[in-house]
Design a protein around this motif. Structure first.
Motif, PDB file in Angstrom:
ATOM      1  N   ARG A 158       0.841  -0.888  -0.408  1.00 35.11           N
ATOM      2  CA  ARG A 158       0.457   0.037  -0.117  1.00 35.11           C
ATOM      3  C   ARG A 158       0.933   1.585  -0.551  1.00 35.11           C
ATOM      4  NH1 ARG A 158      -3.060  -3.196   3.996  1.00 35.11           N
ATOM      5  NH2 ARG A 158      -2.270  -1.946   5.624  1.00 35.11           N
ATOM      6  N   LEU A 159       2.252   1.202   0.747  1.00 36.18           N
ATOM      7  CA  LEU A 159       2.860   2.774   0.581  1.00 36.18           C
ATOM      8  C   LEU A 159       3.572   2.294  -0.665  1.00 36.18           C
ATOM      9  CD1 LEU A 159       3.957   5.025   2.334  1.00 36.18           C
ATOM     10  CD2 LEU A 159       6.177   3.180   2.756  1.00 36.18           C
ATOM     11  N   LEU A 160       4.138   1.561  -1.295  1.00 31.16           N
ATOM     12  CA  LEU A 160       4.879   1.651  -2.404  1.00 31.16           C
ATOM     13  C   LEU A 160       3.571   2.712  -3.486  1.00 31.16           C
ATOM     14  CD1 LEU A 160       6.553  -1.386  -2.563  1.00 31.16           C
ATOM     15  CD2 LEU A 160       7.227   0.831  -2.441  1.00 31.16           C
ATOM     16  N   GLU A 161       1.923   1.842  -3.463  1.00 23.87           N
ATOM     17  CA  GLU A 161       1.503   1.947  -4.328  1.00 23.87           C
ATOM     18  C   GLU A 161       1.329   3.547  -4.071  1.00 23.87           C
ATOM     19  OE1 GLU A 161      -2.036  -0.372  -4.048  1.00 23.87           O
ATOM     20  OE2 GLU A 161      -1.006  -2.255  -5.100  1.00 23.87           O
ATOM     21  N   ALA A 162       0.500   4.537  -2.922  1.00 28.70           N
ATOM     22  CA  ALA A 162       0.487   6.053  -3.109  1.00 28.70           C
ATOM     23  C   ALA A 162       1.499   6.262  -3.536  1.00 28.70           C
ATOM     24  CB  ALA A 162       0.151   6.044  -0.775  1.00 28.70           C
ATOM     25  N   ARG A 163       3.399   5.616  -2.627  1.00 28.54           N
ATOM     26  CA  ARG A 163       4.083   6.846  -3.155  1.00 28.54           C
ATOM     27  C   ARG A 163       4.215   7.185  -4.407  1.00 28.54           C
ATOM     28  NH1 ARG A 163       7.860   7.817   1.084  1.00 28.54           N
ATOM     29  NH2 ARG A 163       6.065   7.912   2.685  1.00 28.54           N
ATOM     30  N   SER A 164       3.716   5.957  -5.362  1.00 23.27           N
ATOM     31  CA  SER A 164       4.270   5.734  -6.882  1.00 23.27           C
ATOM     32  C   SER A 164       2.856   6.933  -7.705  1.00 23.27           C
ATOM     33  CB  SER A 164       3.487   4.252  -7.805  1.00 23.27           C
ATOM     34  OG  SER A 164       3.248   4.395  -9.188  1.00 23.27           O
ATOM     35  N   GLN A 165       1.633   7.124  -7.184  1.00 25.14           N
ATOM     36  CA  GLN A 165       0.566   8.067  -7.999  1.00 25.14           C
ATOM     37  C   GLN A 165       1.487   9.036  -7.002  1.00 25.14           C
ATOM     38  OE1 GLN A 165      -3.061   6.434  -5.783  1.00 25.14           O
ATOM     39  NE2 GLN A 165      -2.630   5.179  -6.426  1.00 25.14           N
ATOM     40  N   ARG A 166       1.748   9.574  -5.953  1.00 22.68           N
ATOM     41  CA  ARG A 166       2.304  11.295  -5.566  1.00 22.68           C
ATOM     42  C   ARG A 166       3.950  10.929  -6.663  1.00 22.68           C
ATOM     43  NH1 ARG A 166       1.685  15.463  -2.867  1.00 22.68           N
ATOM     44  NH2 ARG A 166       3.344  16.217  -1.825  1.00 22.68           N
ATOM     45  N   LEU A 167       4.491  10.015  -7.000  1.00 23.05           N
ATOM     46  CA  LEU A 167       5.336  10.278  -8.528  1.00 23.05           C
ATOM     47  C   LEU A 167       4.734  10.929  -9.812  1.00 23.05           C
ATOM     48  CD1 LEU A 167       8.634  10.992  -8.412  1.00 23.05           C
ATOM     49  CD2 LEU A 167       8.773   8.243  -9.394  1.00 23.05           C
ATOM     50  N   ASP A 168       4.383  10.334 -10.359  1.00 25.35           N
ATOM     51  CA  ASP A 168       3.398  10.616 -10.954  1.00 25.35           C
ATOM     52  C   ASP A 168       2.357  12.034 -11.310  1.00 25.35           C
ATOM     53  OD1 ASP A 168       3.645   7.613 -11.930  1.00 25.35           O
ATOM     54  OD2 ASP A 168       1.974   7.203 -11.677  1.00 25.35           O
ATOM     55  N   ALA A 169       2.286  12.558  -9.570  1.00 24.62           N
ATOM     56  CA  ALA A 169       1.465  13.599 -10.693  1.00 24.62           C
ATOM     57  C   ALA A 169       2.605  14.763 -10.004  1.00 24.62           C
ATOM     58  CB  ALA A 169       0.614  13.825  -8.494  1.00 24.62           C
ATOM     59  N   LEU A 170       3.786  14.914  -9.592  1.00 26.31           N
ATOM     60  CA  LEU A 170       4.385  15.701  -9.050  1.00 26.31           C
ATOM     61  C   LEU A 170       5.054  15.635 -10.693  1.00 26.31           C
ATOM     62  CD1 LEU A 170       6.083  14.575  -5.748  1.00 26.31           C
ATOM     63  CD2 LEU A 170       4.772  16.644  -6.280  1.00 26.31           C
ATOM     64  N   ALA A 171       5.102  14.516 -11.096  1.00 26.87           N
ATOM     65  CA  ALA A 171       5.846  14.479 -12.493  1.00 26.87           C
ATOM     66  C   ALA A 171       5.022  15.282 -13.867  1.00 26.87           C
ATOM     67  CB  ALA A 171       6.367  13.540 -13.126  1.00 26.87           C
ATOM     68  N   ALA A 172       3.889  15.415 -13.306  1.00 31.51           N
ATOM     69  CA  ALA A 172       2.788  15.753 -15.140  1.00 31.51           C
ATOM     70  C   ALA A 172       2.700  17.259 -14.146  1.00 31.51           C
ATOM     71  CB  ALA A 172       1.902  15.556 -14.463  1.00 31.51           C
ATOM     72  N   HIS A 173       3.032  17.617 -13.069  1.00 23.16           N
ATOM     73  CA  HIS A 173       2.628  19.621 -12.754  1.00 23.16           C
ATOM     74  C   HIS A 173       4.656  19.970 -12.782  1.00 23.16           C
ATOM     75  CE1 HIS A 173       1.778  22.648 -10.314  1.00 23.16           C
ATOM     76  NE2 HIS A 173       2.783  22.778  -9.648  1.00 23.16           N
ATOM     77  N   LEU A 174       5.530  19.132 -13.081  1.00 26.76           N
ATOM     78  CA  LEU A 174       6.655  19.955 -13.106  1.00 26.76           C
ATOM     79  C   LEU A 174       6.878  19.494 -14.380  1.00 26.76           C
ATOM     80  CD1 LEU A 174       9.683  20.553 -12.297  1.00 26.76           C
ATOM     81  CD2 LEU A 174      10.141  17.695 -12.208  1.00 26.76           C
ATOM     82  N   GLN A 175       6.189  18.586 -15.193  1.00 26.87           N
ATOM     83  CA  GLN A 175       6.311  19.038 -17.026  1.00 26.87           C
ATOM     84  C   GLN A 175       5.634  19.743 -16.703  1.00 26.87           C
ATOM     85  OE1 GLN A 175       7.695  17.351 -19.308  1.00 26.87           O
ATOM     86  NE2 GLN A 175       6.847  18.265 -20.976  1.00 26.87           N
ATOM     87  N   HIS A 176       4.080  20.181 -16.812  1.00 24.82           N
ATOM     88  CA  HIS A 176       3.621  22.135 -16.462  1.00 24.82           C
ATOM     89  C   HIS A 176       4.244  23.059 -16.951  1.00 24.82           C
ATOM     90  CE1 HIS A 176       0.205  24.386 -17.151  1.00 24.82           C
ATOM     91  NE2 HIS A 176       0.336  24.738 -16.151  1.00 24.82           N
ATOM     92  N   LEU A 177       5.352  22.885 -15.815  1.00 26.91           N
ATOM     93  CA  LEU A 177       5.997  24.297 -14.963  1.00 26.91           C
ATOM     94  C   LEU A 177       7.117  24.369 -15.774  1.00 26.91           C
ATOM     95  CD1 LEU A 177       5.310  24.670 -11.293  1.00 26.91           C
ATOM     96  CD2 LEU A 177       4.618  25.340 -12.968  1.00 26.91           C
ATOM     97  N   ALA A 178       7.358  22.991 -17.425  1.00 27.77           N
ATOM     98  CA  ALA A 178       8.862  22.903 -17.714  1.00 27.77           C
ATOM     99  C   ALA A 178       8.785  24.415 -18.770  1.00 27.77           C
ATOM    100  CB  ALA A 178       9.381  22.366 -18.416  1.00 27.77           C
ATOM    101  N   PRO A 179      10.224  24.981 -18.860  1.00 28.64           N
ATOM    102  CA  PRO A 179      10.189  26.427 -20.049  1.00 28.64           C
ATOM    103  C   PRO A 179       9.654  26.060 -21.842  1.00 28.64           C
ATOM    104  CG  PRO A 179      12.395  26.040 -18.700  1.00 28.64           C
ATOM    105  CD  PRO A 179      11.561  24.750 -17.735  1.00 28.64           C
ATOM    106  N   GLN A 180      10.355  24.381 -22.392  1.00 30.93           N
ATOM    107  CA  GLN A 180       9.765  24.638 -23.408  1.00 30.93           C
ATOM    108  C   GLN A 180       8.129  24.151 -23.096  1.00 30.93           C
ATOM    109  OE1 GLN A 180      12.640  23.812 -25.205  1.00 30.93           O
ATOM    110  NE2 GLN A 180      10.860  23.518 -26.543  1.00 30.93           N
TER     111      GLN A 180
END
Length: 457
Positions: free
Chosen positions: A386-408
């Motif tokens: 359960r801990l691994l699944e929760a952390r994986s979902q948070r990592l995907d959300a942070l990557a999407a947010h980071l991609q949205h904020l990227a200069p390119q």
């Protein structure tokens, strides 16, 4: 002479209304005497001399056919360099006056000197005042005599009676004390230089001769006889001498410059010997007191040692008896050691038994704990999943947010980045001159342009 205030200019008698009292008469007579006669020297012989408790000195000065009363006040008398005596011929520097209370005509004496030696006496006083002003006679520079000198040095004439007086005194008081003579004449034209050289010789040879104190002695005489001891160079040499100096020149009433320059003045040559040997002489009396005290201390110490010896003798035992006692003591100690070791072994065995029982009671039981371990292992695996699944979902959300904020990504939405030729990002059009080269970064490439004008947003 001034005119008499009691007589008119024409010599007529004074009116009866101007009758004077005795006090007024004596006062006027005193004033007339003091104004008419200056301060002067008067010579004569002293008689009827009286030294008052107040310090004043009263005497009569007389010659073959006349006499006059004299008074010398304490502040003047204490400066005298000699002691006046009846029958002594003197010269008095005095003011003529009148003692009003009795109507006695007298001399108020300011200075006194022996008759016939006025120039020598004045020279003596001048030299004394000069050296005193330089500090040559200061008490701070005087040295104390050693209590037990190894030897005494004597500066005097070998023929002088003073040398015999010194030797007789030393033979009576301290016959063991060595004496070293540094001969010099004590009278005559060459006496000052010879005395000076003898003092210097004594200072140079002090360590070699073992001398600790130097005596400068001469018998009594007139001021002319003692004049060699009033030499300035001799006084300075005495002050510079490495040895403490005792000066015994003349009689008790005689004073010379050497007396003031020496570390200690003695009234006579014999007195100089007594001062120099005072420590050894006093030691004889001290030894007389210390001898019985030492005897009693030795006897007391002997008594204490005898008592210690008696007590030690009582404790003294034959070696065979001492060995027997030591064997008995050793046997008793062996028995005590055996019993103590046995008790300790029993106590250790009992502690080991109890520890074994506690160990068996506390031993782990793996079969009873296996089911609990399996249950806890399953719970741990599920929690980890359960801990691994929760952390994986948070990592995907942070990557999407980071991609949205990227200069390119921002550039892809139609934005561009303008830089000058140094590569600095331009954030405002203000302050950029026309013709400036500008690089514009787009999503798919870069444009190199120049500024041709400014406009508002």
């Amino acid at each position: 002479m001034p005119a008499n205030p009691l007589l008119p200019a024409n010599g007529a008698a004074t009116p009866a209304a101007q009758v004077l009292s005795v006090s007024e008469l004596n006062r006027m007579a005193r004033e007339l005497l003091e104004s008419a006669l200056p301060l002067m020297w008067v010579g004569g012989e002293i008689s009827n001399l009286v030294r008052a408790a107040s310090g004043h000195v009263y005497f009569t000065l007389k010659d073959a056919s006349a006499q006059v009363r004299c008074a010398m006040w304490r502040n003047r008398a204490q400066l005298l360099a000699f002691r006046p005596e009846n029958g002594m011929r003197v010269e008095a520097r005095a003011l003529v006056t009148l003692y009003e209370a009795r109507g006695d005509y007298q001399l108020s004496v300011e200075a006194l000197r022996p008759a016939g030696i006025g120039s020598l006496f004045e020279a003596f006083n001048r030299l004394k005042a000069k050296l005193a002003a330089e500090g040559l006679f200061d008490e701070a520079g005087r040295r104390a005599l050693p209590r037990y000198p190894r030897a005494l040095g004597i500066v005097t004439s070998p023929q002088a009676a003073a040398l015999r007086d010194v030797l007789v005194t030393l033979r009576r008081r301290t016959p063991h004390l060595p004496v070293v003579l540094y001969p010099a004449p004590v009278q005559g034209a060459d006496a000052p230089a010879r005395l000076l050289e003898a003092v210097r010789c004594a200072g140079r040879r002090a360590a070699e001769d073992g001398v600790d104190v130097l005596l400068l002695v001469r018998g009594g005489g007139s001021i002319e006889d003692l004049w060699a001891f009033n030499d300035e160079a001799l006084a300075r040499t005495l002050r510079a001498c490495p040895l403490p100096v005792v000066c015994g020149v003349g009689h008790e009433t005689d004073f010379t410059i050497a007396d003031f320059a020496a570390d200690l003045r003695a009234p006579t040559p014999s007195g100089a010997a007594e001062l120099a040997s005072a420590g050894w002489y006093a030691a004889r009396a001290e030894l007389a007191v210390l001898e019985p005290r030492l005897r009693r201390a030795v006897e007391r110490r002997f008594g204490e040692l005898a008592q210690r010896l008696d007590r030690a003798a009582l404790r003294l035992v034959h070696p065979r008896e001492r060995l027997r006692r030591e064997r008995d003591t050793l046997a008793r100690l062996g028995e005590r050691l055996h019993h103590a070791a046995a008790r300790r072994l029993e106590a250790a065995d009992l502690r080991a038994t109890r520890a074994g029982l506690r160990l068996r009671a506390a031993a782990p039981r793996p079969q009873a704990l296996a089911a609990r371990v399996d249950m806890l292992g399953g719970r741990l695996a599920r929690a980890a999943t359960r801990l691994l699944e929760a952390r994986s979902q948070r990592l995907d959300a942070l990557a999407a947010h980071l991609q949205h904020l990227a200069p390119q990504a921002v550039l892809a939405r139609g934005y561009a980045i303008a830089r000058d030729k140094q590569g600095r990002v331009l954030r405002s059009a203000a302050g950029i001159p026309e013709g400036t080269a500008v690089s514009v970064q787009l999503a798919d490439g870069r444009l190199d342009t120049r500024v041709i004008g400014h406009g508002k947003a």
